[in-house]
Design a protein around this motif. Structure first.
Motif, PDB file in Angstrom:
ATOM      1  N   TYR A  97       0.840  -1.187   0.000  1.00  0.00           N
ATOM      2  CA  TYR A  97       0.000   0.000   0.000  1.00  0.00           C
ATOM      3  C   TYR A  97       0.880   1.245   0.000  1.00  0.00           C
ATOM      4  O   TYR A  97       2.092   1.193   0.229  1.00  0.00           O
ATOM      5  CB  TYR A  97      -0.921  -0.011   1.216  1.00  0.00           C
ATOM      6  N   GLY A  98       0.240   2.375  -0.231  1.00  0.00           N
ATOM      7  CA  GLY A  98       0.989   3.625  -0.357  1.00  0.00           C
ATOM      8  C   GLY A  98       1.721   4.042   0.899  1.00  0.00           C
ATOM      9  O   GLY A  98       2.666   4.820   0.832  1.00  0.00           O
ATOM     10  N   ASP A  99       1.304   3.517   2.063  1.00  0.00           N
ATOM     11  CA  ASP A  99       1.977   3.870   3.316  1.00  0.00           C
ATOM     12  C   ASP A  99       3.135   2.936   3.646  1.00  0.00           C
ATOM     13  O   ASP A  99       3.685   2.970   4.738  1.00  0.00           O
ATOM     14  CB  ASP A  99       0.976   3.888   4.470  1.00  0.00           C
ATOM     15  N   GLY A 100       3.502   2.049   2.701  1.00  0.00           N
ATOM     16  CA  GLY A 100       4.637   1.157   2.902  1.00  0.00           C
ATOM     17  C   GLY A 100       4.322  -0.113   3.668  1.00  0.00           C
ATOM     18  O   GLY A 100       5.233  -0.824   4.084  1.00  0.00           O
ATOM     19  N   THR A 101       3.037  -0.433   3.846  1.00  0.00           N
ATOM     20  CA  THR A 101       2.661  -1.646   4.567  1.00  0.00           C
ATOM     21  C   THR A 101       2.179  -2.714   3.600  1.00  0.00           C
ATOM     22  O   THR A 101       1.798  -2.436   2.464  1.00  0.00           O
ATOM     23  CB  THR A 101       1.551  -1.368   5.591  1.00  0.00           C
ATOM     24  N   PHE A 102       2.161  -3.975   4.101  1.00  0.00           N
ATOM     25  CA  PHE A 102       1.717  -5.116   3.302  1.00  0.00           C
ATOM     26  C   PHE A 102       0.322  -5.598   3.731  1.00  0.00           C
ATOM     27  O   PHE A 102      -0.445  -6.117   2.928  1.00  0.00           O
ATOM     28  CB  PHE A 102       2.726  -6.251   3.451  1.00  0.00           C
ATOM     29  N   ARG A 103       0.005  -5.441   5.034  1.00  0.00           N
ATOM     30  CA  ARG A 103      -1.297  -5.813   5.597  1.00  0.00           C
ATOM     31  C   ARG A 103      -1.611  -7.284   5.325  1.00  0.00           C
ATOM     32  O   ARG A 103      -2.650  -7.648   4.796  1.00  0.00           O
ATOM     33  CB  ARG A 103      -2.402  -4.917   5.057  1.00  0.00           C
ATOM     34  N   GLY A 104      -0.688  -8.138   5.712  1.00  0.00           N
ATOM     35  CA  GLY A 104      -0.821  -9.557   5.424  1.00  0.00           C
ATOM     36  C   GLY A 104      -1.857 -10.281   6.265  1.00  0.00           C
ATOM     37  O   GLY A 104      -2.156 -11.450   5.989  1.00  0.00           O
ATOM     38  N   ASP A 105      -2.417  -9.624   7.301  1.00  0.00           N
ATOM     39  CA  ASP A 105      -3.404 -10.292   8.130  1.00  0.00           C
ATOM     40  C   ASP A 105      -4.838 -10.078   7.654  1.00  0.00           C
ATOM     41  O   ASP A 105      -5.780 -10.556   8.258  1.00  0.00           O
ATOM     42  CB  ASP A 105      -3.280  -9.830   9.584  1.00  0.00           C
ATOM     43  N   ARG A 106      -5.011  -9.345   6.566  1.00  0.00           N
ATOM     44  CA  ARG A 106      -6.369  -9.154   6.057  1.00  0.00           C
ATOM     45  C   ARG A 106      -6.771 -10.358   5.203  1.00  0.00           C
ATOM     46  O   ARG A 106      -5.924 -11.120   4.720  1.00  0.00           O
ATOM     47  CB  ARG A 106      -6.453  -7.876   5.211  1.00  0.00           C
ATOM     48  N   ASN A 107      -8.076 -10.544   5.015  1.00  0.00           N
ATOM     49  CA  ASN A 107      -8.574 -11.638   4.188  1.00  0.00           C
ATOM     50  C   ASN A 107      -8.273 -11.372   2.719  1.00  0.00           C
ATOM     51  O   ASN A 107      -8.363 -10.238   2.243  1.00  0.00           O
ATOM     52  CB  ASN A 107     -10.079 -11.804   4.375  1.00  0.00           C
ATOM     53  N   ILE A 108      -7.924 -12.407   2.015  1.00  0.00           N
ATOM     54  CA  ILE A 108      -7.651 -12.305   0.583  1.00  0.00           C
ATOM     55  C   ILE A 108      -8.798 -12.969  -0.182  1.00  0.00           C
ATOM     56  O   ILE A 108      -9.308 -14.026   0.227  1.00  0.00           O
ATOM     57  CB  ILE A 108      -6.305 -12.972   0.208  1.00  0.00           C
ATOM     58  N   THR A 109      -9.231 -12.347  -1.255  1.00  0.00           N
ATOM     59  CA  THR A 109     -10.307 -12.912  -2.063  1.00  0.00           C
ATOM     60  C   THR A 109      -9.741 -13.834  -3.137  1.00  0.00           C
ATOM     61  O   THR A 109      -8.550 -13.775  -3.469  1.00  0.00           O
ATOM     62  CB  THR A 109     -11.117 -11.792  -2.739  1.00  0.00           C
ATOM     63  N   ARG A 110     -10.600 -14.673  -3.690  1.00  0.00           N
ATOM     64  CA  ARG A 110     -10.169 -15.544  -4.788  1.00  0.00           C
ATOM     65  C   ARG A 110      -9.761 -14.707  -5.997  1.00  0.00           C
ATOM     66  O   ARG A 110      -8.857 -15.085  -6.752  1.00  0.00           O
ATOM     67  CB  ARG A 110     -11.298 -16.509  -5.162  1.00  0.00           C
ATOM     68  N   TYR A 111     -10.408 -13.557  -6.177  1.00  0.00           N
ATOM     69  CA  TYR A 111     -10.053 -12.669  -7.289  1.00  0.00           C
ATOM     70  C   TYR A 111      -8.616 -12.185  -7.136  1.00  0.00           C
ATOM     71  O   TYR A 111      -7.829 -12.206  -8.096  1.00  0.00           O
ATOM     72  CB  TYR A 111     -11.015 -11.487  -7.316  1.00  0.00           C
ATOM     73  N   GLU A 112      -8.236 -11.766  -5.912  1.00  0.00           N
ATOM     74  CA  GLU A 112      -6.874 -11.276  -5.692  1.00  0.00           C
ATOM     75  C   GLU A 112      -5.862 -12.397  -5.872  1.00  0.00           C
ATOM     76  O   GLU A 112      -4.778 -12.192  -6.438  1.00  0.00           O
ATOM     77  CB  GLU A 112      -6.764 -10.669  -4.290  1.00  0.00           C
ATOM     78  N   MET A 113      -6.204 -13.593  -5.385  1.00  0.00           N
ATOM     79  CA  MET A 113      -5.288 -14.720  -5.547  1.00  0.00           C
ATOM     80  C   MET A 113      -5.128 -15.061  -7.023  1.00  0.00           C
ATOM     81  O   MET A 113      -4.024 -15.372  -7.488  1.00  0.00           O
ATOM     82  CB  MET A 113      -5.818 -15.934  -4.771  1.00  0.00           C
ATOM     83  N   ALA A 114      -6.217 -14.970  -7.786  1.00  0.00           N
ATOM     84  CA  ALA A 114      -6.141 -15.251  -9.216  1.00  0.00           C
ATOM     85  C   ALA A 114      -5.227 -14.251  -9.919  1.00  0.00           C
ATOM     86  O   ALA A 114      -4.496 -14.611 -10.850  1.00  0.00           O
ATOM     87  CB  ALA A 114      -7.541 -15.217  -9.833  1.00  0.00           C
TER      88      ALA A 114
END
Length: 424
Positions: free
Chosen positions: A53-70
């Protein structure tokens, strides 16, 4: 069932990250080096498969959608240097996300891959300046000119192939405190536009380019040239680098005949930094200053020393022997001490500097946020990152006017400079 983004990095093997040791810098502030997924995240970021993200974070603890994984799978499918085992894993993931990939279709596999080759950076900037003169020979005693300016800047960069990029800088500027007759002061300018080829220790640029004389590596900036030119630039070398430039300076309001320009620099970069530069310019505008000649030649030397990662001392000297003036007007120089420096991505970072500047006949377009051309005196500056990508800076200059045509050497000048920048 949804998984978090970090958990989904079990699929990081699509780029062979699981068994690799990395030397790359941490790309995200919320993925520390001791995190179990650090290597995978780093490799995926370097390969362009995932972005933060623009603030330099990855935010890996949020849920990922199948669309994003695709989308990540589609980017991995586009890579051509996978091992046989990694390719097999990609194929299994492609089968798992077949419906999403079919829905995304060519748009993801081709168009979005091409879109990833175009990156946009920019900033919004507000600047306040106040130029002040204490005139010893006039009844008024003093003058003061205040300016408030707003700038919106876009800097796109597009990949042509593995060696070439095209870049640009587009500025939209507005004077906030307009006087009568300044309605047309707002303008949009293509400040720079160039193609750049990078071949390791050899680099070439073609187009409308930044022009910074060699000493500008140190604060407060250049004592000779800080502007743009249209032409070509070639750099080669590693620690010891050579820069060659040729072209035509960009037109400024005061130049009816912008000069042709050639420059050559030799710089050594290390804990001890130093270099020499030669700049030759040709224009009919110079005849009044050179006794009838239409060219100027300027030589410069500069040196700096890093005591540690925070403390830096530098000095630069330049001389214009083409001027038909007294010796004291042919030179420009500065001595500076820098401490730290604000980094836009690092909240709370800051820096400061102090410099003595003498900007006379060798200053044909110097950095003048603080000291003005044809002045000498002390310049102080500081910057501070208030929030991620929000930087505050301030400068103060106090000295004397050096213009031999309008001063007797007793006129005092000063300048206040303040700026806030929002980077994106």
């Amino acid at each position: 069932m949804k998984k978090t983004l970090v958990s989904a990095l079990a699929a990081a093997l699509v780029v062979g990250a699981a068994g690799t040791t990395f030397a790359a810098a941490n790309p995200f502030s919320d993925v520390p080096r001791d995190h179990w997924a650090y290597d995978a995240v780093t490799q995926l970021a370097n390969d362009g498969v995932v972005e933060g993200y623009g603030d330099g974070t990855f935010r890996g603890d949020r849920n990922i959608t199948r669309y994003e994984m695709a989308q990540m799978v589609a980017k991995a499918m586009a890579k051509g240097d996978l091992s046989a085992s990694d390719r097999a894993l990609v194929d299994r993931l492609a089968a798992e996300f077949a419906d999403e990939l079919n829905n995304l279709g060519v748009r993801v596999s081709n168009l979005e891959r091409n879109a990833d080759m175009v990156k946009w950076n920019g900033k919004v900037e507000y600047t306040y300046t106040s130029d002040r003169t204490e005139v010893s020979r006039k009844p008024s005693g003093a003058t003061k000119v205040n300016d408030n300016n707003l700038l919106f800047r876009l800097e796109p960069s597009a990949e042509v192939n593995s060696h070439w990029h095209v870049n640009a800088r587009l500025d939209a500027s507005m004077k906030v405190n307009k006087d009568a007759g300044e309605e047309d002061s707002d303008k949009v300018t293509l400040q720079r536009a160039w193609a750049e080829g990078d071949y390791g220790n050899f680099n070439v640029k073609l187009g409308k380019l930044e022009l910074l004389s060699a000493e500008a590596y140190a604060k407060p900036g250049a004592i000779i040239l800080d502007r743009e030119f249209s032409g070509a630039e070639v750099n080669f070398g590693k620690d010891l680098r050579v820069k060659l430039q040729a072209g035509r300076l960009s037109k400024k309001d005061e130049l009816t005949d912008p000069p042709n320009y050639q420059g050559a620099e030799l710089m050594y970069n290390g804990r001890l930094t130093g270099g020499i530069g030669y700049y030759h310019l040709n224009s009919d505008n110079y005849r009044i200053f050179t006794g009838g000649k239409d060219n100027m030649s300027i030589w410069s030397v500069n040196a700096g020393y890093s005591f540690d990662k925070n403390n830096f001392l530098s000095a630069a000297y330049a001389r214009n022997n083409s001027l038909a003036m007294d010796e004291k007007y042919k030179k420009s120089y500065q001595i500076s001490y820098d401490y730290k420096g604000a980094k836009p991505e690092d909240r709370g970072s800051w820096g400061a500097y102090v410099s003595y500047r003498y900007l006379a006949g060798a200053a044909l377009g110097a950095t003048t946020d603080g000291a003005m051309e044809l002045t000498k005196g002390v310049e102080l500056g500081a910057d501070y990152t208030l929030l991620p990508n929000v930087v505050l800076s301030a400068k103060y200059f106090r000295g004397k006017d050096l213009n031999p045509r309008v001063t007797d050497g007793k006129d005092k000048v000063s300048k206040l400079f303040g700026r806030v920048e929002f980077f994106f």
